[in-house]
Scaffold this active site. Structure first.
Site, PDB file in Angstrom:
ATOM      1  N   GLN A 164       9.813  -5.256  32.766  1.00 25.24           N
ATOM      2  CA  GLN A 164      10.065  -5.023  34.193  1.00 25.24           C
ATOM      3  C   GLN A 164       9.816  -6.292  35.007  1.00 25.24           C
ATOM      4  O   GLN A 164      10.609  -6.632  35.890  1.00 25.24           O
ATOM      5  CB  GLN A 164       9.145  -3.885  34.675  1.00 25.24           C
TER       6      GLN A 164
ATOM      7  N   GLY B  55      16.268  -8.351  34.638  1.00 28.99           N
ATOM      8  CA  GLY B  55      17.363  -8.295  33.653  1.00 28.99           C
ATOM      9  C   GLY B  55      17.115  -9.194  32.450  1.00 28.99           C
ATOM     10  O   GLY B  55      17.491  -8.854  31.318  1.00 28.99           O
TER      11      GLY B  55
ATOM     12  N   PHE C 116       0.869  -1.172   0.000  1.00 28.51           N
ATOM     13  CA  PHE C 116       0.000   0.000   0.000  1.00 28.51           C
ATOM     14  C   PHE C 116       0.907   1.223   0.000  1.00 28.51           C
ATOM     15  O   PHE C 116       1.622   1.449   0.982  1.00 28.51           O
ATOM     16  CB  PHE C 116      -0.852  -0.087   1.273  1.00 28.51           C
TER      17      PHE C 116
ATOM     18  N   THR D 149       5.427  -1.300   3.512  1.00 25.32           N
ATOM     19  CA  THR D 149       5.509  -2.680   4.012  1.00 25.32           C
ATOM     20  C   THR D 149       5.273  -3.675   2.869  1.00 25.32           C
ATOM     21  O   THR D 149       4.385  -3.465   2.042  1.00 25.32           O
ATOM     22  CB  THR D 149       4.445  -2.890   5.114  1.00 25.32           C
TER      23      THR D 149
ATOM     24  N   HIS E 133      10.192  -9.235  34.063  1.00 26.06           N
ATOM     25  CA  HIS E 133      11.273 -10.192  33.781  1.00 26.06           C
ATOM     26  C   HIS E 133      12.632  -9.726  34.327  1.00 26.06           C
ATOM     27  O   HIS E 133      13.622 -10.460  34.179  1.00 26.06           O
ATOM     28  CB  HIS E 133      11.406 -10.418  32.274  1.00 26.06           C
TER      29      HIS E 133
ATOM     30  N   GLU F 266      -0.468   3.500  10.321  1.00 23.94           N
ATOM     31  CA  GLU F 266      -1.911   3.557  10.001  1.00 23.94           C
ATOM     32  C   GLU F 266      -2.639   4.626  10.817  1.00 23.94           C
ATOM     33  O   GLU F 266      -3.767   4.435  11.268  1.00 23.94           O
ATOM     34  CB  GLU F 266      -2.570   2.176  10.130  1.00 23.94           C
TER      35      GLU F 266
ATOM     36  N   LEU G  39       1.138   4.866   0.159  1.00 26.75           N
ATOM     37  CA  LEU G  39       0.587   6.207   0.420  1.00 26.75           C
ATOM     38  C   LEU G  39       1.663   7.153   0.942  1.00 26.75           C
ATOM     39  O   LEU G  39       1.928   8.201   0.356  1.00 26.75           O
ATOM     40  CB  LEU G  39      -0.572   6.102   1.435  1.00 26.75           C
ATOM     41  N   THR G  40       2.327   6.774   2.043  1.00 24.60           N
ATOM     42  CA  THR G  40       3.255   7.684   2.740  1.00 24.60           C
ATOM     43  C   THR G  40       4.434   8.059   1.849  1.00 24.60           C
ATOM     44  O   THR G  40       4.942   7.239   1.087  1.00 24.60           O
ATOM     45  CB  THR G  40       3.774   7.002   4.029  1.00 24.60           C
TER      46      THR G  40
HETATM   47  C1  LIG Z   1       7.365   0.228  10.108  1.00 23.51           C
HETATM   48  C2  LIG Z   1       6.417   1.105   9.342  1.00 23.51           C
HETATM   49  C3  LIG Z   1       5.640   0.557   8.320  1.00 23.51           C
HETATM   50  C4  LIG Z   1       4.799   1.375   7.560  1.00 23.51           C
HETATM   51  N1  LIG Z   1       4.098   0.844   6.501  1.00 23.51           N
HETATM   52  C5  LIG Z   1       3.436   1.678   5.657  1.00 23.51           C
HETATM   53  C6  LIG Z   1       2.826   1.169   4.458  1.00 23.51           C
HETATM   54  O1  LIG Z   1       2.838  -0.034   4.175  1.00 23.51           O
HETATM   55  N2  LIG Z   1       2.238   2.068   3.602  1.00 23.51           N
HETATM   56  C7  LIG Z   1       2.194   3.400   3.864  1.00 23.51           C
HETATM   57  O2  LIG Z   1       1.646   4.146   3.044  1.00 23.51           O
HETATM   58  N3  LIG Z   1       2.754   3.913   5.011  1.00 23.51           N
HETATM   59  C8  LIG Z   1       3.365   3.080   5.883  1.00 23.51           C
HETATM   60  N4  LIG Z   1       3.947   3.601   7.040  1.00 23.51           N
HETATM   61  C9  LIG Z   1       3.894   5.023   7.275  1.00 23.51           C
HETATM   62  C10 LIG Z   1       3.017   5.441   8.453  1.00 23.51           C
HETATM   63  O3  LIG Z   1       1.667   5.283   8.153  1.00 23.51           O
HETATM   64  C11 LIG Z   1       3.399   6.906   8.781  1.00 23.51           C
HETATM   65  O4  LIG Z   1       4.690   6.872   9.355  1.00 23.51           O
HETATM   66  C12 LIG Z   1       2.422   7.578   9.717  1.00 23.51           C
HETATM   67  O5  LIG Z   1       1.198   7.792   9.071  1.00 23.51           O
HETATM   68  C13 LIG Z   1       2.953   8.933  10.204  1.00 23.51           C
HETATM   69  O6  LIG Z   1       3.408   9.703   9.156  1.00 23.51           O
HETATM   70  P1  LIG Z   1       4.876  10.374   9.245  1.00 23.51           P
HETATM   71  O7  LIG Z   1       5.830   9.303   9.610  1.00 23.51           O
HETATM   72  O8  LIG Z   1       5.134  11.144   7.996  1.00 23.51           O
HETATM   73  O9  LIG Z   1       4.792  11.382  10.461  1.00 23.51           O
HETATM   74  P2  LIG Z   1       4.223  12.914  10.402  1.00 23.51           P
HETATM   75  O10 LIG Z   1       2.931  12.938   9.685  1.00 23.51           O
HETATM   76  O11 LIG Z   1       5.355  13.745   9.902  1.00 23.51           O
HETATM   77  O12 LIG Z   1       4.001  13.166  11.933  1.00 23.51           O
HETATM   78  C14 LIG Z   1       5.047  13.568  12.836  1.00 23.51           C
HETATM   79  C15 LIG Z   1       4.389  13.902  14.185  1.00 23.51           C
HETATM   80  O13 LIG Z   1       3.473  15.012  14.021  1.00 23.51           O
HETATM   81  C16 LIG Z   1       2.198  14.636  14.496  1.00 23.51           C
HETATM   82  N5  LIG Z   1       1.146  15.256  13.693  1.00 23.51           N
HETATM   83  C17 LIG Z   1       1.071  15.348  12.332  1.00 23.51           C
HETATM   84  N6  LIG Z   1      -0.073  15.951  11.976  1.00 23.51           N
HETATM   85  C18 LIG Z   1      -0.752  16.228  13.117  1.00 23.51           C
HETATM   86  C19 LIG Z   1      -2.002  16.851  13.408  1.00 23.51           C
HETATM   87  N7  LIG Z   1      -2.817  17.287  12.441  1.00 23.51           N
HETATM   88  N8  LIG Z   1      -2.367  16.977  14.712  1.00 23.51           N
HETATM   89  C20 LIG Z   1      -1.561  16.531  15.701  1.00 23.51           C
HETATM   90  N9  LIG Z   1      -0.367  15.937  15.493  1.00 23.51           N
HETATM   91  C21 LIG Z   1       0.023  15.791  14.216  1.00 23.51           C
HETATM   92  C22 LIG Z   1       2.153  13.125  14.349  1.00 23.51           C
HETATM   93  O14 LIG Z   1       1.156  12.552  15.182  1.00 23.51           O
HETATM   94  C23 LIG Z   1       3.564  12.740  14.748  1.00 23.51           C
HETATM   95  O15 LIG Z   1       3.666  12.698  16.147  1.00 23.51           O
HETATM   96  C24 LIG Z   1       4.730   2.769   7.846  1.00 23.51           C
HETATM   97  C25 LIG Z   1       5.487   3.312   8.895  1.00 23.51           C
HETATM   98  C26 LIG Z   1       6.323   2.500   9.623  1.00 23.51           C
HETATM   99  C27 LIG Z   1       7.158   3.133  10.717  1.00 23.51           C
END
Ligand SMILES: Cc1cc2nc3c(=O)[nH]c(=O)nc-3n(C[C@H](O)[C@H](O)[C@H](O)COP(=O)(O)OP(=O)(O)OC[C@H]3O[C@@H](n4cnc5c(N)ncnc54)[C@H](O)[C@@H]3O)c2cc1C
Length: 382
Positions: free
Chosen positions: A339, A343, A123, A158, A341, A366, A125-126
């Site tokens: 905790q 060490g 998927f 992913t 467990h 997500e 998106l990001t």
């Molecule tokens: C291991 C892993 C697997 C993943 N797999 C996929 C995948 O398969 N497909 C995919 O598309 N994505 C995937 N992702 C991406 C994931 O969905 C995003 O990391 C997540 O949506 C957050 O986006 P970002 O990392 O850009 O953080 P940002 O959007 O930059 O956020 C940074 C911080 O700002 C805060 N923030 C942002 N906007 C707001 C708001 N409006 N109000 C309050 N706080 C806010 C956030 O909560 C966070 O604390 C994956 C991420 C990881 C780590």
């Protein structure tokens, strides 16, 4: 609403639990160290029909409901989050938009091998520039005759770099709306398409055996027939996919909470201090009791959201509540499980050390906890 599982669902849960305990758990530490899933585990999951659970039999699926998919994810998450997220991302994120928004021809072409577990979809998106602000995409697809030409970068995706990765379902900007906002469309890009490069696996804190990659598109061409759903419906369709996927992530987090209870209860009965099992100290027993409360409550939350989805009722608010509660519960329980467990909890041969590393991402992927709070407060009219 009745949240009791049917006899078939109870039976199915037992089958997945037995598979998780007998096949997955003994390999979990080695797969985590190798940062790679054992393909034999994926083959067995495919053989059990797990990758086709929520899809109808006409497209090679099992015709089960969303609750049943989440039961499988919870049971796998109880022993190994990497295996559980591989299933969740493949079915709930990768294949689901093809099922929900694809044409019958697209179902036959793409969903069949996905439902069989011969291929996995991811998927996309990001992007490196942001995940929470999903509308601010930079990846572009431009029509050239009857082909899309795609340029851009996706981050943290992913399941895109496995031998059986079959395709990525992308969200790309395909134009501008009259109000100036991006027109976003979903496009299926098969693995191996020239101009579609799968980057190196990220070095992550947890979910080591789950595959996470950066994807780069440089003039990647696919036929316009690879458009999924209506042109311009891509953001809404992906946000609905994520909304549903949150229930499955909540189920995964519940599994991790349950794993903490089970590992700690066993350890606390065996480990001796001051001449008796540490379970005899209320400070330890109460920590485990609190873990049990979290696992129980998280399960009720995801089951209620899934029951609403299965009944065709609105479920977005319940999904956000379940995802927020269960993921934060998993982080707290994993910290307390280490905790309990002492060490040994900090040593990789004990599953709780892996649970501790695996839990944190549940508050991020997500939809972050902050985004869940935005959705829940909006549902209250705030
Ligand atoms: C291991 C892993 C697997 C993943 N797999 C996929 C995948 O398969 N497909 C995919 O598309 N994505 C995937 N992702 C991406 C994931 O969905 C995003 O990391 C997540 O949506 C957050 O986006 P970002 O990392 O850009 O953080 P940002 O959007 O930059 O956020 C940074 C911080 O700002 C805060 N923030 C942002 N906007 C707001 C708001 N409006 N109000 C309050 N706080 C806010 C956030 O909560 C966070 O604390 C994956 C991420 C990881 C780590």
């Amino acid at each position: 609403m009745d949240l009791e599982l049917s006899p078939e669902q109870e039976e199915f849960r037992k089958i997945v639990r037995a598979f998780a305990e007998e096949v997955v758990a003994p390999r979990a530490e080695a797969m985590d160290r190798a940062e790679r899933l054992d393909p034999a585990v994926l083959d067995q999951m495919a053989g059990m029909g797990l990758f086709g659970l929520p899809f109808p039999e006409e497209v090679g699926g099992m015709g089960a409901d969303y609750t049943t998919l989440c039961l499988a994810i919870e049971e796998l998450g109880r022993v190994d989050s990497s295996v559980a997220i591989t299933l969740e991302a493949a079915v709930g994120l990768g294949a689901m938009p093809i099922w929900r928004y694809g044409t019958p021809e697209q179902h036959q072409r793409w969903l069949r091998p996905l439902a069989a577990g011969e291929q996995l979809a991811s998927f996309g998106l990001t992007e490196p520039g942001g995940g929470s602000d999903a509308g601010a995409l930079r990846t572009r697809a431009v029509l050239d005759g009857d082909e899309w030409v795609i340029d851009g970068t996706k981050a943290f995706i992913t399941n895109a770099g496995l031998d059986r990765s079959g395709m990525v379902v992308l969200a790309a900007v395909t134009g501008q709306r009259p109000d100036g906002r991006n027109e976003i469309t979903n496009i299926v890009v098969p693995a191996g398409t020239p101009g579609y490069q799968v980057g190196r696996a990220y070095a992550k804190v947890g979910w080591h055996a789950s595959d996470t990659r950066e994807l780069v598109f440089e003039g990647a061409r696919v036929p316009v027939a690879n458009t999924l759903g209506e042109r311009g419906s891509g953001l809404g369709n992906f946000l609905r996919t994520l909304e549903e996927g949150r229930i499955a992530v909540a189920a995964l987090a519940t599994g991790l909470c349950q794993g903490c209870v089970d590992e700690c209860a066993r350890y606390a009965r065996e480990r001796q201090a001051f001449g008796r099992p540490i379970a005899g100290f209320q400070a330890v027993a109460f920590k485990i009791a609190d873990m049990e409360v979290r696992a129980h409550t998280a399960r009720l939350a995801w089951q209620r959201a899934a029951a609403r989805l299965d009944a065709g009722q609105p479920y977005g608010r319940e999904a956000a509540i379940a995802k927020l509660y269960a993921s934060e519960a998993a982080v707290t329980s994993a910290r307390d499980a280490v905790q309990v467990h002492g060490g040994y909890g900090y040593m990789e041969e004990f599953p709780v050390a892996r649970f501790y590393r695996d839990a944190k991402v549940l508050e991020i992927g997500e939809g972050t906890s902050e985004v869940m709070r935005v959705l829940i407060s909006r549902s209250l009219g705030l």
